[in-house]
Design a protein around this motif. Structure first.
Motif, short mmCIF file in Angstrom:
data_model
loop_
_atom_site.label_atom_id
_atom_site.label_comp_id
_atom_site.label_asym_id
_atom_site.label_seq_id
_atom_site.Cartn_x
_atom_site.Cartn_y
_atom_site.Cartn_z
N GLN A 173 1.06 -1.97 -0.18
CA GLN A 173 0.38 0.08 0.18
C GLN A 173 0.48 1.18 -0.06
OE1 GLN A 173 0.72 -1.31 2.73
NE2 GLN A 173 1.51 0.01 3.93
N GLY A 174 1.88 0.86 -0.23
CA GLY A 174 3.14 2.25 0.62
C GLY A 174 2.91 3.06 1.36
N THR A 175 4.15 3.79 1.91
CA THR A 175 4.83 4.55 2.72
C THR A 175 5.41 5.65 2.49
OG1 THR A 175 6.22 4.07 5.32
CG2 THR A 175 7.21 3.11 3.64
N LEU A 176 4.98 6.40 3.79
CA LEU A 176 5.39 7.78 3.23
C LEU A 176 6.82 8.36 3.65
CD1 LEU A 176 4.97 10.77 1.43
CD2 LEU A 176 3.98 11.13 3.49
N VAL A 177 7.56 8.44 2.84
CA VAL A 177 8.73 9.28 3.34
C VAL A 177 9.20 10.60 2.34
CG1 VAL A 177 11.56 9.55 3.05
CG2 VAL A 177 10.16 6.72 3.29
N THR A 178 9.45 11.53 4.00
CA THR A 178 9.35 12.80 3.59
C THR A 178 10.71 13.99 3.89
OG1 THR A 178 7.19 13.47 3.48
CG2 THR A 178 8.17 15.08 4.56
N VAL A 179 11.11 14.48 3.30
CA VAL A 179 12.73 14.75 3.52
C VAL A 179 12.94 15.88 3.63
CG1 VAL A 179 15.57 14.78 2.92
CG2 VAL A 179 14.24 12.40 3.35
N SER A 180 12.55 16.68 4.40
CA SER A 180 12.31 17.86 4.75
C SER A 180 13.38 18.46 5.82
CB SER A 180 11.34 18.70 5.03
OG SER A 180 11.54 19.52 5.03
N SER A 181 13.86 19.96 5.91
CA SER A 181 14.31 20.56 6.88
C SER A 181 13.32 21.41 7.73
CB SER A 181 15.81 21.53 6.56
OG SER A 181 15.55 22.48 5.38
#
Length: 129
Positions: A121-129
């Motif tokens: 189903q997917g998993t969210l990855v967020t890369v942010s400062s």
């Protein structure tokens, strides 16, 4: 079915480990691929591990991501290091028994979701400062 986990928010330069766990099937009987889809963009292949243990990566993650499997846990992992904002996406794992479907998709960058047997189903990855 297969289920991804391990996504989340991380600072640039950080690390995450994604898991792809299976139930009702033995992952080692399949070739497993990791894919991702960024907002507004097409799904692309990142890495794969074959049932015989061979693996490979897309050039844009090579040297930063590592795929591995734990047959006892029926789980495939994607260790992601040195994450960049451009890595922000929903990450999916897929399983397929055909010997070349997933490798071709990872190498070509062209993904036809209909051709693979199973998707998580997917998993969210967020890369942010």
């Amino acid at each position: 079915h297969i289920v991804e986990s391990g996504g989340g928010s991380v600072l640039p330069g950080g690390s995450l480990r994604l898991s792809c766990a299976a139930s009702g099937l033995t992952l080692n009987d399949y070739n497993i691929g990791w894919f991702r889809q960024a907002p507004g963009k097409a799904r692309v292949g990142i890495s794969y591990i074959m049932s015989d243990g061979r693996s490979d990566y897309a050039d844009f993650v090579r040297g930063r991501f590592t795929i591995s499997s734990d047959n006892a846990k029926n789980t495939v992992y994607l260790q992601m290091n040195s994450l960049e904002p451009e890595d922000t996406a929903v990450y999916y794992c897929a399983a397929d028994a055909h010997p070349s479907s997933i490798p071709i998709m990872v190498r070509s960058g062209i993904v036809d979701e209909r051709l693979l047997e199973l998707w998580g189903q997917g998993t969210l990855v967020t890369v942010s400062s």
